[in-house]
Scaffold this active site. Structure first.
Site, PDB file in Angstrom:
ATOM      1  N   LYS A 113      48.734  29.717  40.381  1.00  0.00           N
ATOM      2  CA  LYS A 113      47.357  30.111  40.733  1.00  0.00           C
ATOM      3  C   LYS A 113      47.091  29.875  42.219  1.00  0.00           C
ATOM      4  O   LYS A 113      46.491  30.716  42.886  1.00  0.00           O
ATOM      5  CB  LYS A 113      46.376  29.300  39.869  1.00  0.00           C
ATOM      6  CG  LYS A 113      44.905  29.527  40.173  1.00  0.00           C
ATOM      7  CD  LYS A 113      44.451  30.876  39.684  1.00  0.00           C
ATOM      8  CE  LYS A 113      43.062  31.338  39.991  1.00  0.00           C
ATOM      9  NZ  LYS A 113      42.014  30.559  40.406  1.00  0.00           N
ATOM     10  N   ASN A 157      39.638  25.631  41.972  1.00  0.00           N
ATOM     11  CA  ASN A 157      40.775  26.164  42.715  1.00  0.00           C
ATOM     12  C   ASN A 157      41.519  25.023  43.395  1.00  0.00           C
ATOM     13  O   ASN A 157      41.071  23.887  43.393  1.00  0.00           O
ATOM     14  CB  ASN A 157      40.274  27.126  43.795  1.00  0.00           C
ATOM     15  CG  ASN A 157      40.038  28.520  43.248  1.00  0.00           C
ATOM     16  OD1 ASN A 157      40.672  28.933  42.274  1.00  0.00           O
ATOM     17  ND2 ASN A 157      39.139  29.251  43.879  1.00  0.00           N
ATOM     18  N   GLY A 214      28.368  21.217  38.243  1.00  0.00           N
ATOM     19  CA  GLY A 214      28.796  22.227  39.219  1.00  0.00           C
ATOM     20  C   GLY A 214      28.307  23.578  38.721  1.00  0.00           C
ATOM     21  O   GLY A 214      29.040  24.317  38.055  1.00  0.00           O
TER      22      GLY A 214
HETATM   23  O1  KPL Z   1      40.345  32.818  41.850  1.00  0.00           O
HETATM   24  C1  KPL Z   1      39.878  33.718  42.502  1.00  0.00           C
HETATM   25  C2  KPL Z   1      38.867  33.352  43.528  1.00  0.00           C
HETATM   26  O2  KPL Z   1      38.117  34.198  43.981  1.00  0.00           O
HETATM   27  O3  KPL Z   1      38.826  32.152  43.858  1.00  0.00           O
HETATM   28  C3  KPL Z   1      40.366  35.118  42.308  1.00  0.00           C
HETATM   29  C4  KPL Z   1      41.427  35.138  41.222  1.00  0.00           C
HETATM   30  C5  KPL Z   1      40.958  35.628  43.592  1.00  0.00           C
HETATM   31  C6  KPL Z   1      39.319  36.060  41.809  1.00  0.00           C
HETATM   32  O4  KPL Z   1      38.372  36.388  42.757  1.00  0.00           O
END
Ligand code: KPL
Length: 320
Positions: free
Chosen positions: A192, A115, A17
Site C-alpha cells: 500500500k 496511510n 479521527g
Molecule cells: O490511498 C489513497 C489515498 O488517496 O491516500 C488512494 C488509494 C491513492 C486513493 O485515493
C-alpha cells in the site's frame, strides 16, 4: 443492535479521527447495522457537530443522504471503548492513541486505518494490552467541509493482526462489504505504501484527480520513474511487491478511483500537513539501509515539503 461476541466484546464501534476516511467507515458500519459513536477532539468540535445537525451529509452520484450519529468528546469521563477505529493521519496516530488510551478496556480491538508505513507496526508493538489490527484500503472519499463527505469509488480493504493478542483473535469488521483478511498484513502495508508513493505526491503536486494522472504526460512519466525506483528498493530489501509491475497496479488504482482526490491532494487544498514523510519519507528511510538513493522519490519529497513550507504555518509542518 448491540451484539455480544464470544470474546466478551460488544459490537459498538468508536471512531477517532472524523476526516474523510472516518466518515466513510462510520457510514459503512451504520449500513452494516453496527452501533457507531464518533469521538470528537473537544467540546468546540462537538458543538460544531451539533450545529451541523449531529450527523454527516453524504453526497454521491445517486444523491444526498444525511446520517445521524451519536458523538462524544475525548473529555467525556464516561467514555469506555471496546472497539476503536483510529482514522487519523499517520503523523497524528501516536498522539491520538495517547489521548484515548485511558478510555480503552483491556483486550479491546484497535483498528488502525491510516496511510504510511512503520507507525502502525510501532503502535502494534507498544499497545500490547489490546488487539491491534491494521486495515489497508483503496477506498477513497473527498471531504470539502467538516461533516460532509463525497463518496468516490469504493475499493477493497484488507485487515490483519499487528500484535500477538490480535493474532489469537477473530478478525473484526469482516462483515463489512469488500473487507477481507490479509494473508500477511506486513506485506499488505508495504504494497500500500508503494502504491501511495506512486500516486499521492504526484496528484498533489500537479493537482490532478487520481484518474487524470494517466492522461497527463509529465505526471505519468514521473509516476513511471517513481514506480521503477520503488521496484528496485523492493528487490534490494527482499520485500516483494506485486506479481505484475507496481506501475500497472498504480495505474489500476488510478482507474478504479479515477474521480478521487488523493488524500495528499486534499491535504494540499485544505492547507493541512500531508503524509509525505510517512509515505515517500518512509521509503527513503528504508533506502538508507541500501545503496539506493531514489532520486525521483527524493525530488518529490522536496517539492511537497516546499509547497507545505509555503502554505502551512511553521507549527503545522510535520503535523499535530
Ligand atoms: O490511498 C489513497 C489515498 O488517496 O491516500 C488512494 C488509494 C491513492 C486513493 O485515493
Amino acid at each position: 443492535m448491540i451484539t455480544l461476541y464470544s470474546n466478551g466484546l460488544t459490537s459498538v464501534w468508536h471512531i477517532l479521527g472524523v476526516g474523510a476516511i472516518g466518515m466513510r467507515w462510520a457510514r459503512k458500519l451504520k449500513l452494516a447495522g453496527e452501533p457507531v459513536t464518533l469521538i470528537l477532539r473537544d467540546e468546540a468540535k462537538l458543538r460544531e457537530f451539533v450545529s451541523a445537525g449531529s450527523g454527516i451529509r453524504y453526497l454521491s452520484h445517486v444523491g444526498e443522504e444525511f446520517i445521524p450519529f451519536p458523538a462524544t468528546s475525548l473529555n467525556d469521563p464516561a467514555l469506555r471503548i471496546e472497539n476503536l477505529l483510529l482514522c487519523t493521519k499517520s503523523y497524528s496516530l501516536a498522539a491520538a492513541y495517547e489521548a484515548v488510551v485511558q478510555k480503552v478496556v483491556a483486550g479491546a480491538n484497535l483498528v488502525l486505518l491510516c496511510n504510511g508505513y512503520g507507525v502502525q507496526q510501532r503502535l502494534g508493538a507498544d499497545a500490547s494490552a489490546f488487539r491491534v489490527w491494521a486495515a489497508s484500503t483503496t477506498s477513497g472519499a473527498n471531504s470539502a467541509a467538516p461533516f460532509h463527505l463525497t463518496l468516490a469509488g469504493d475499493g477493497r480493504t484488507e485487515l490483519g493482526p499487528l500484535n500477538n493478542l490480535a493474532k489469537e483473535s477473530v478478525h473484526p469488521l469482516l462483515n463489512l462489504p469488500r473487507h477481507t483478511k490479509s494473508a500477511d498484513i506486513e506485506a499488505t502495508l508495504w504494497r500500500k505504501v508503494a502504491v501511495n508513493a506512486c500516486i499521492n505526491p504526484i496528484t498533489a503536486l500537479y493537482e490532478l484527480k487520481n484518474g487524470e494522472v494517466l492522461n497527463h504526460p509529465n505526471a505519468y512519466e514521473r509516476m513511471e520513474s517513481v514506480a521503477a525506483e520503488i521496484e528496485e528498493l523492493a528487490i534490494a530489501l527482499d520485500k516483494p511487491l506485486f506479481e505484475t509491475s507496481l506501475l500497472k497496479v498504480a495505474e489500476d488504482v488510478c482507474r478504479t478511483t479515477a474521480e478521487n482526490l488523493s488524500s495528499m491532494l486534499q491535504d494540499r487544498q485544505n492547507r493541512r500537513a500531508s503524509e509525505i514523510e510517512h509515505i515517500t519519507g518512509a521509503l527513503l528511510e528504508l533506502a538508507s539501509e541500501t545503496n539506493l538513493t531514489l532520486p525521483h522519490n527524493r525530488q518529490l519529497l522536496h517539492e511537497i515539503r516546499a509547497i507545505e513550507a509555503e502554505t502551512l504555518s511553521p507549527s503545522d509542518i510535520g503535523g499535530k
